[in-house]
Design an enzyme around this catalytic site. Structure first.
Site, PDB file in Angstrom:
ATOM      1  N   CYS A  42       0.842  -1.201   0.000  1.00  0.00           N
ATOM      2  CA  CYS A  42       0.000   0.000   0.000  1.00  0.00           C
ATOM      3  C   CYS A  42       0.880   1.256   0.000  1.00  0.00           C
ATOM      4  O   CYS A  42       1.991   1.256   0.538  1.00  0.00           O
ATOM      5  CB  CYS A  42      -0.905  -0.006   1.236  1.00  0.00           C
ATOM      6  SG  CYS A  42      -2.073   1.374   1.276  1.00  0.00           S
ATOM      7  N   CYS A 101      -5.939  -0.260   7.008  1.00  0.00           N
ATOM      8  CA  CYS A 101      -5.807   0.366   5.681  1.00  0.00           C
ATOM      9  C   CYS A 101      -7.029   1.255   5.392  1.00  0.00           C
ATOM     10  O   CYS A 101      -8.164   0.780   5.377  1.00  0.00           O
ATOM     11  CB  CYS A 101      -5.674  -0.714   4.607  1.00  0.00           C
ATOM     12  SG  CYS A 101      -5.444  -0.017   2.947  1.00  0.00           S
TER      13      CYS A 101
HETATM   14 ZN    ZN Z   1      -3.423   1.050   3.035  1.00  0.00          ZN
END
Ligand code: ZN
Length: 224
Positions: A42, A101
């Site tokens: 990410c 996230c």
């Molecule tokens: Zn993330």
């Protein structure tokens, strides 16, 4: 000193520190790049590949995007995988999701942020695919954690299905795909049981990884 001047100063200090510890460091790096690992993670600023793995520059090839998605139409990510596998000959591709996230949370709750909503639709589709499992979890935080894990497993599955990876396996090139999730709370990576080193292992590894997540969901465990 402005923010930018201070950044440049930090860069000079860092380069000087590295040179002091290892005078040949930059010369060595300049002349070769032979990482064994490709990290797909990410963009979140709290999830930096090299630091988490304790690896120096030159040791891990990196691609990051919001919510660590591997979409089959994403020429950027596919090009990274192709270059890493065919040219650099990495031996492991690490698909690393992370708990907490924000992208996964937005996809889970249907929050509207802007253009990125279209990108996060890939994660929304995964939530839809596993709707029954997710609906069985009452606690929103735990549901979010399980979707972070499911997203990592599903994106690792997508990597396994790319022509680049399948072609590497069919010519006997050693290459393993791993689905991991990183915990911001303790800095540790959890394995998700999605480890695939040949085509025939895709189905069993995926089924067992999803079954493990369902088991954790049923127990209401507070991982992540
Ligand atoms: Zn993330």
């Amino acid at each position: 000193m402005t923010d930018i001047e201070s950044l440049l100063q930090r860069n000079r200090d860092w380069a000087e520190r590295v040179r002091r510890d290892d005078p040949d460091f930059f010369h060595r790096l300049e002349n070769q790049q032979t990482p064994k690992y490709l990290w797909i993670g990410c963009s979140d600023s709290r999830v930096p590949a090299n630091q988490i793995l304790g690896l120096d520059p030159g040791e891990v090839f990196v691609h990051r995007n919001i919510a660590n998605v591997l979409s089959h139409g994403d020429l950027n990510a596919l090009s990274v995988i192709q270059f890493a596998v065919d040219v650099l000959k990495v031996e492991h591709i690490l698909l690393v999701g992370h708990y907490g996230c924000g992208g996964v949370h937005a996809a889970m709750t249907g929050a509207r942020v802007g253009l990125v909503d279209n990108w996060l639709r890939h994660v929304g589709d995964i939530a839809y695919k596993h709707a029954e499992l997710l609906a069985s979890i009452d606690d929103v935080g735990l549901r979010h954690a399980r979707l972070c894990e499911l997203n990592a497993v599903e994106q690792a599955l997508n990597i396994c299905k790319t022509t680049v990876v399948r072609d590497a396996w069919s010519r006997g090139q050693p290459l393993a795909i791993h689905g991991w999730v990183y915990a911001l709370g303790d800095g540790q990576v959890r394995e998700l049981g999605m480890d695939v080193a040949k085509y025939e292992d895709i189905g069993p590894a995926y089924a067992s990884a999803v079954a493990d997540i369902a088991r954790v969901a049923a127990q209401g465990r507070r991982d992540g």
